[in-house]
Structures are given as C-alpha cells and as structure tokens.
Design a protein around this motif. Structure first.
Motif, PDB file in Angstrom:
ATOM      1  N   LYS A   6      38.687  -9.211  -2.441  1.00 49.09           N
ATOM      2  CA  LYS A   6      39.153  -9.886  -1.221  1.00 49.09           C
ATOM      3  C   LYS A   6      39.731  -8.860  -0.243  1.00 49.09           C
ATOM      4  N   ARG A   7      40.590  -7.969  -0.780  1.00 51.60           N
ATOM      5  CA  ARG A   7      41.191  -6.919   0.046  1.00 51.60           C
ATOM      6  C   ARG A   7      40.658  -5.533  -0.309  1.00 51.60           C
ATOM      7  N   TRP A   8      39.788  -5.465  -1.320  1.00 51.71           N
ATOM      8  CA  TRP A   8      39.225  -4.206  -1.803  1.00 51.71           C
ATOM      9  C   TRP A   8      40.324  -3.219  -2.194  1.00 51.71           C
ATOM     10  N   GLU A   9      41.307  -3.729  -2.972  1.00 54.22           N
ATOM     11  CA  GLU A   9      42.371  -2.899  -3.527  1.00 54.22           C
ATOM     12  C   GLU A   9      42.054  -2.576  -4.984  1.00 54.22           C
ATOM     13  N   LYS A  68      49.312  -7.222  -9.189  1.00 56.39           N
ATOM     14  CA  LYS A  68      49.259  -6.213  -8.140  1.00 56.39           C
ATOM     15  C   LYS A  68      50.388  -5.190  -8.262  1.00 56.39           C
ATOM     16  N   ARG A 110      43.031   4.088  -1.169  1.00 58.79           N
ATOM     17  CA  ARG A 110      42.605   2.771  -0.745  1.00 58.79           C
ATOM     18  C   ARG A 110      41.236   2.859  -0.106  1.00 58.79           C
TER      19      ARG A 110
END
Length: 368
Positions: free
Chosen positions: A104-107, A335, A344
């Motif tokens: 979703k956030r590519w973390e 997380k 990132r």
C-alpha cells in the motif's frame, strides 16, 4: 490479460493476450526496466514487480501503465519475488535477506537475515502463515510469518535453487540441479523424488498432484506427485526453457512458456487427457534472451484465483500449521521494525510504459 517477460537485454515486455475464437497476443509495451539483466518478476491484481542484477526492484502500475518507483533494500542480485494477496510482497536476494514489503505504501516492514549465502528461492504458504526459503548455505528454512522468526531449519546435501508450495499447501517441493524432492507438510519428510536428465530451470504446480517441469532442453514434462511418473512430455521450443506460468480461465487450463529462443508460447492443457500433448494456442517472438515470465490477470480473475486458493485450504491443513505456529497477529502488519525502513522506496517522475511502435518512432527521430 498481460504476458510480462524480462530478458538479459534489460527490457520488460508486455503482450496483451486476448481469448476469443482463437487466442491472439498483441505487443503492448516495451520498457528499459533496469541497468542490468532481469532476474525475477511477480504480479498481483494491480502491480508487476521486477528484480534485477542491478540490485533494485522496480514497480509498475498495470492499471495506469506507468512506472511506479523502485525498492532499494537489497545489496546484490534480486533472486526471487512473490506477492501474497494484494497487500504484501516478499523478496529475496544474493545478500541473504528476505524482505517483507507493504504494497500500500511500499514500506519494508521487516528485513530478515535468512541465509548465510544467497537466497535462491522462496515460497509463501497459501494461508500466509508460513514461508519456505532455500539458499546457497545448503539449508531449507521454514519461516513463521505469525511471529516473524525462523521456525525450522533443515540441512540439505546440496544447494537447492527452487522451492514451491502446492496450491492446497499440503506439500512442497525443492529442486536440486536435476532432482525434485516432494515433501509432506505434516511430517516435513520426503515422500517421493523425480529425477530428470537435464538441470531444471522452472517448475509449476498445475494441480495439487501434477507438476510441470522444464529445464535446460526444449522439453516440458508433466509428472504425477503421487507416483513420480512422467504423464506426458512434448517439445515446446527450439532452445532451453527459462520459465513456466499457468492459470485457469473459464475452465480452460493455460500453460505459458518462455525460452532462450525468444518465443513466448501459450498452450491449452486438457487435464482429462493429461497424456495427450497440449495444443498451441498462440506464440510471439520477442527476439530477446528471455529470463523470467509472469501473467498479469485483471482484478476479477485475480479475485477468483484467490478465492479458489482459499477454498482449497482444508481444516486439516490449518491444524498442521497450528502445530508449528501460535495464533498471533501476523508480523507483516507490524510497523515497528525501524531498521528495516532505513531504505525507502524512491519514486522517480512517473513514466509511462511505451508502446513498441512509439519507441521505434522516437529512435527514427533521433537518427534523423
């Protein structure tokens, strides 16, 4: 539906595959994806991701047909990529790391030092609670994704380069050179072995009990996991086969193959006549040395595929997994791993994937 393939020439190919009275494959885009050859590709219902010898993972949004960004956690060639559903991606590389990504956030949610040598292959259990990996340290490792730790380590006599779960998650296979060992989940012991003449380059479960195997020759072979006997073999290409993919569409089983001869071919497989040679549906010549292959399906097909996978996961299978895992919140939603987030995603200016004809026009303009 889109056939996506990577090659030594650093290009990602996209071909729109259209089922009609007869299947057709139309070139959709070519993209200079990396600064080195492509080594792995994976798809979910929205994204295609590619791994390369240039140590990066590139992301492509197939809905918008744009380059979405890059992931830079690994140091070393990306060797394997696998999505789990729509929210997570696992990656493995020559640095020995397995990284868990939130899509979703590519973390990077977690970075695990998985092997002392290279990670050569990984596979996620259909439940999402377990993962398997093999590496050049001659180990097979079971990962508890509920707690984010190693659950079991098995020493192998040689380095395995492929590992794969069956669709129902009740067995898995490892490949060492030209040998396939079949394991049962509940005992973690070998229940059968398949040996081929040539080194195996790709393997795919067609059903829970049928394997498609390709190697350093032009032949595809279908084997029974139960009897370990060859059910059918046929010449698919003029050179060695690099990758196999399979999917089901409207009750039709389709096998897709990519070869060093540059061809991508689609085959119709009749499971009721498994001993008969599959019929060729269509083919396309990329004129490149192909290395990896995947098929991007539209959302409706992907949802059906995921629901079918969920339906095959039996209660007995859940009990076997529960004997290894304690039921807690899955770690890849956690997380808290700040060290994993050190590197990132980088998001370049979003670039559209070019249609092949447009690219040729640009080249002509430059030469003029």
């Amino acid at each position: 539906m889109e056939l996506v393939a990577g090659c030594y020439e650093q290009v990602l190919f996209g071909f729109a595959a259209r089922p009609a009275e007869s299947w057709t494959v139309v070139p959709d885009f070519t993209h200079h994806a990396h600064s080195a050859s492509l080594s792995a590709v994976a798809v979910n219902n929205r994204y295609v991701v590619t791994g390369s010898r240039d140590e990066t993972i590139q992301i492509y949004d197939m809905k918008k047909k744009i380059e979405h960004g890059a992931l830079l956690q690994h140091n070393g060639t990306i060797t394997c990529l696998e999505f789990y559903g729509t929210a997570h991606l696992l990656s493995g590389a020559e640095d020995g790391l397995i990284c868990i990504w939130n899509t979703k956030r590519w973390e990077c949610l977690k970075s695990i030092k998985a092997h002392k040598g290279h990670v050569t292959s990984l596979s996620i259990h259909p439940s999402g609670k377990l993962a398997l990996s093999v590496g050049t340290d001659k180990t097979l490792r079971t990962w508890n994704l509920v707690e984010g730790r190693s659950a079991f380590i098995k020493n192998l006599k040689q380095n395995a380069h492929i590992i794969k779960w069956s669709p129902d998650g009740e067995r898995y296979v490892t490949v060492i050179t030209n040998k396939v060992d079949i394991y049962k989940l509940d005992t973690a012991s070998i229940i059968g072995t398949i040996t081929t003449e040539k080194r195996i380059s790709s393997l795919r479960f067609i059903t829970n009990s049928i394997l498609a195997i390709a190697g350093d020759d032009e032949i595809i072979r279908f084997y029974s996991c139960d009897s370990q006997k060859c059910l059918c073999e046929f010449k698919a290409h003029e050179n060695r086969i690099k990758d196999i993919y399979s999917f089901e569409r409207d009750g039709q089983h389709v096998i897709v193959t990519a070869s060093s001869d540059g061809f991508i071919k689609m085959w119709n497989l009749d499971l009721n006549k498994i001993k008969d040679e599959p019929s060729l549906l269509c083919e396309v010549n990329t004129k490149a040395r192909l290395t990896c292959l995947a098929v991007w399906l539209d959302q409706a097909s992907e949802m059906k595929e995921n629901s079918d996978k969920a339906a095959t996961s039996s209660q007995a299978n859940e009990d076997e997994i529960s004997s290894v895992l304690r039921k807690k919140k899955v770690c890849w939603t956690d997380k808290s791993d700040k060290t994993a987030k050190r590197k990132r995603k980088i998001t370049p200016e979003k670039q559209k994937l070019e249609a092949p004809l447009q690219k040729k026009k640009k080249k002509r303009n430059r030469s003029a």
